[in-house]
Design a protein around this motif. Structure first.
Motif, PDB file in Angstrom:
ATOM      1  N   TRP A   1      -5.663 -48.260 -64.418  1.00 23.87           N
ATOM      2  CA  TRP A   1      -4.910 -47.060 -64.779  1.00 23.87           C
ATOM      3  C   TRP A   1      -3.434 -47.298 -64.504  1.00 23.87           C
ATOM      4  O   TRP A   1      -3.064 -47.890 -63.498  1.00 23.87           O
ATOM      5  CB  TRP A   1      -5.404 -45.856 -63.992  1.00 23.87           C
ATOM      6  CG  TRP A   1      -6.764 -45.414 -64.420  1.00 23.87           C
ATOM      7  CD1 TRP A   1      -7.930 -45.603 -63.752  1.00 23.87           C
ATOM      8  CD2 TRP A   1      -7.096 -44.724 -65.617  1.00 23.87           C
ATOM      9  NE1 TRP A   1      -8.978 -45.064 -64.462  1.00 23.87           N
ATOM     10  CE2 TRP A   1      -8.491 -44.521 -65.616  1.00 23.87           C
ATOM     11  CE3 TRP A   1      -6.359 -44.263 -66.697  1.00 23.87           C
ATOM     12  CZ2 TRP A   1      -9.155 -43.874 -66.648  1.00 23.87           C
ATOM     13  CZ3 TRP A   1      -7.023 -43.611 -67.729  1.00 23.87           C
ATOM     14  CH2 TRP A   1      -8.396 -43.423 -67.694  1.00 23.87           C
ATOM     15  N   VAL A   2      -2.581 -46.812 -65.415  1.00 26.35           N
ATOM     16  CA  VAL A   2      -1.145 -47.065 -65.322  1.00 26.35           C
ATOM     17  C   VAL A   2      -0.366 -45.767 -65.511  1.00 26.35           C
ATOM     18  O   VAL A   2      -0.668 -44.983 -66.419  1.00 26.35           O
ATOM     19  CB  VAL A   2      -0.704 -48.073 -66.416  1.00 26.35           C
ATOM     20  CG1 VAL A   2       0.789 -48.329 -66.343  1.00 26.35           C
ATOM     21  CG2 VAL A   2      -1.487 -49.368 -66.305  1.00 26.35           C
ATOM     22  N   VAL A   3       0.639 -45.538 -64.639  1.00 19.01           N
ATOM     23  CA  VAL A   3       1.619 -44.475 -64.836  1.00 19.01           C
ATOM     24  C   VAL A   3       2.981 -45.152 -64.933  1.00 19.01           C
ATOM     25  O   VAL A   3       3.180 -46.244 -64.417  1.00 19.01           O
ATOM     26  CB  VAL A   3       1.620 -43.423 -63.697  1.00 19.01           C
ATOM     27  CG1 VAL A   3       0.322 -42.661 -63.664  1.00 19.01           C
ATOM     28  CG2 VAL A   3       1.905 -44.040 -62.362  1.00 19.01           C
ATOM     29  N   ASP A   4       3.922 -44.502 -65.582  1.00 16.20           N
ATOM     30  CA  ASP A   4       5.265 -45.043 -65.735  1.00 16.20           C
ATOM     31  C   ASP A   4       5.943 -45.072 -64.362  1.00 16.20           C
ATOM     32  O   ASP A   4       6.121 -44.024 -63.740  1.00 16.20           O
ATOM     33  CB  ASP A   4       6.052 -44.163 -66.702  1.00 16.20           C
ATOM     34  CG  ASP A   4       7.415 -44.730 -67.038  1.00 16.20           C
ATOM     35  OD1 ASP A   4       8.018 -45.407 -66.179  1.00 16.20           O
ATOM     36  OD2 ASP A   4       7.886 -44.486 -68.154  1.00 16.20           O
ATOM     37  N   PRO A   5       6.332 -46.256 -63.866  1.00 13.15           N
ATOM     38  CA  PRO A   5       6.932 -46.334 -62.535  1.00 13.15           C
ATOM     39  C   PRO A   5       8.251 -45.564 -62.423  1.00 13.15           C
ATOM     40  O   PRO A   5       8.590 -45.078 -61.346  1.00 13.15           O
ATOM     41  CB  PRO A   5       7.142 -47.830 -62.306  1.00 13.15           C
ATOM     42  CG  PRO A   5       7.061 -48.453 -63.644  1.00 13.15           C
ATOM     43  CD  PRO A   5       6.213 -47.559 -64.488  1.00 13.15           C
ATOM     44  N   ARG A   6       8.979 -45.406 -63.523  1.00 12.40           N
ATOM     45  CA  ARG A   6      10.226 -44.630 -63.483  1.00 12.40           C
ATOM     46  C   ARG A   6       9.932 -43.166 -63.186  1.00 12.40           C
ATOM     47  O   ARG A   6      10.621 -42.532 -62.380  1.00 12.40           O
ATOM     48  CB  ARG A   6      10.988 -44.759 -64.803  1.00 12.40           C
ATOM     49  CG  ARG A   6      11.503 -46.171 -65.065  1.00 12.40           C
ATOM     50  CD  ARG A   6      12.002 -46.290 -66.450  1.00 12.40           C
ATOM     51  NE  ARG A   6      10.859 -46.049 -67.345  1.00 12.40           N
ATOM     52  CZ  ARG A   6      10.859 -46.299 -68.640  1.00 12.40           C
ATOM     53  NH1 ARG A   6      11.936 -46.736 -69.225  1.00 12.40           N
ATOM     54  NH2 ARG A   6       9.791 -46.078 -69.365  1.00 12.40           N
ATOM     55  N   GLU A   7       8.917 -42.625 -63.828  1.00 14.32           N
ATOM     56  CA  GLU A   7       8.558 -41.228 -63.591  1.00 14.32           C
ATOM     57  C   GLU A   7       7.987 -41.032 -62.196  1.00 14.32           C
ATOM     58  O   GLU A   7       8.282 -40.039 -61.531  1.00 14.32           O
ATOM     59  CB  GLU A   7       7.561 -40.758 -64.647  1.00 14.32           C
ATOM     60  CG  GLU A   7       8.168 -40.671 -66.034  1.00 14.32           C
ATOM     61  CD  GLU A   7       7.191 -40.102 -67.028  1.00 14.32           C
ATOM     62  OE1 GLU A   7       6.688 -38.985 -66.778  1.00 14.32           O
ATOM     63  OE2 GLU A   7       6.921 -40.774 -68.036  1.00 14.32           O
ATOM     64  N   LEU A   8       7.175 -41.980 -61.748  1.00 15.36           N
ATOM     65  CA  LEU A   8       6.597 -41.883 -60.411  1.00 15.36           C
ATOM     66  C   LEU A   8       7.687 -41.976 -59.342  1.00 15.36           C
ATOM     67  O   LEU A   8       7.706 -41.192 -58.395  1.00 15.36           O
ATOM     68  CB  LEU A   8       5.558 -42.980 -60.208  1.00 15.36           C
ATOM     69  CG  LEU A   8       4.838 -42.976 -58.868  1.00 15.36           C
ATOM     70  CD1 LEU A   8       4.128 -41.650 -58.627  1.00 15.36           C
ATOM     71  CD2 LEU A   8       3.861 -44.135 -58.810  1.00 15.36           C
ATOM     72  N   ALA A   9       8.615 -42.904 -59.504  1.00 13.97           N
ATOM     73  CA  ALA A   9       9.714 -43.061 -58.543  1.00 13.97           C
ATOM     74  C   ALA A   9      10.522 -41.774 -58.437  1.00 13.97           C
ATOM     75  O   ALA A   9      10.862 -41.335 -57.337  1.00 13.97           O
ATOM     76  CB  ALA A   9      10.607 -44.233 -58.949  1.00 13.97           C
ATOM     77  N   ALA A  10      10.821 -41.169 -59.574  1.00 14.69           N
ATOM     78  CA  ALA A  10      11.589 -39.917 -59.566  1.00 14.69           C
ATOM     79  C   ALA A  10      10.850 -38.828 -58.804  1.00 14.69           C
ATOM     80  O   ALA A  10      11.446 -38.067 -58.041  1.00 14.69           O
ATOM     81  CB  ALA A  10      11.882 -39.468 -60.994  1.00 14.69           C
ATOM     82  N   ARG A  11       9.545 -38.760 -58.975  1.00 16.00           N
ATOM     83  CA  ARG A  11       8.760 -37.739 -58.277  1.00 16.00           C
ATOM     84  C   ARG A  11       8.704 -37.996 -56.773  1.00 16.00           C
ATOM     85  O   ARG A  11       8.554 -37.086 -55.983  1.00 16.00           O
ATOM     86  CB  ARG A  11       7.365 -37.670 -58.875  1.00 16.00           C
ATOM     87  CG  ARG A  11       7.364 -36.902 -60.196  1.00 16.00           C
ATOM     88  CD  ARG A  11       6.017 -36.994 -60.870  1.00 16.00           C
ATOM     89  NE  ARG A  11       5.849 -35.998 -61.889  1.00 16.00           N
ATOM     90  CZ  ARG A  11       6.284 -36.103 -63.137  1.00 16.00           C
ATOM     91  NH1 ARG A  11       6.973 -37.175 -63.505  1.00 16.00           N
ATOM     92  NH2 ARG A  11       6.075 -35.135 -64.015  1.00 16.00           N
ATOM     93  N   LEU A  12       8.821 -39.253 -56.379  1.00 10.72           N
ATOM     94  CA  LEU A  12       8.803 -39.601 -54.960  1.00 10.72           C
ATOM     95  C   LEU A  12      10.204 -39.590 -54.344  1.00 10.72           C
ATOM     96  O   LEU A  12      10.357 -39.794 -53.141  1.00 10.72           O
ATOM     97  CB  LEU A  12       8.162 -40.978 -54.764  1.00 10.72           C
ATOM     98  CG  LEU A  12       6.656 -41.038 -55.014  1.00 10.72           C
ATOM     99  CD1 LEU A  12       6.192 -42.478 -55.124  1.00 10.72           C
ATOM    100  CD2 LEU A  12       5.908 -40.314 -53.909  1.00 10.72           C
ATOM    101  N   GLY A  13      11.219 -39.395 -55.171  1.00  5.62           N
ATOM    102  CA  GLY A  13      12.584 -39.299 -54.675  1.00  5.62           C
ATOM    103  C   GLY A  13      13.235 -40.631 -54.351  1.00  5.62           C
ATOM    104  O   GLY A  13      14.125 -40.697 -53.515  1.00  5.62           O
TER     105      GLY A  13
END
Length: 76
Positions: free
Chosen positions: A11-23
């Motif tokens: 399973w893959v999520v966009d790391p850019r979107e995940l990073a933004a959500r984690l601050g």
């Protein structure tokens, strides 16, 4: 944000979107992952997939429907 199935069956999520959500920045997230500071877990239940990512003192959890669309999320 979408959850997609990678070519290796992972399973893959966009790391850019995940990073933004984690601050954090994308490069910071990748660096922290290399050093073992990122804990990611995936659990499938009741037709949904829940992704939980913990990073040092913060975390994010997203629930995705069967099509990979984010239907709820929480941050701490």
């Amino acid at each position: 944000m979408r959850l997609t199935l990678g070519h290796l069956g992972d399973w893959v999520v966009d790391p850019r979107e995940l990073a933004a959500r984690l601050g954090v920045g994308t490069e910071d997230l990748k660096r922290l992952e290399r050093y073992g500071y990122v804990d990611a877990r995936i659990k499938e239940e009741a037709g949904c997939t829940r992704v939980t990512v913990r990073l040092l003192n913060s975390g994010w959890r997203g629930t995705f429907d069967q099509g990979g669309t984010l239907i709820s999320e929480e941050k701490w």
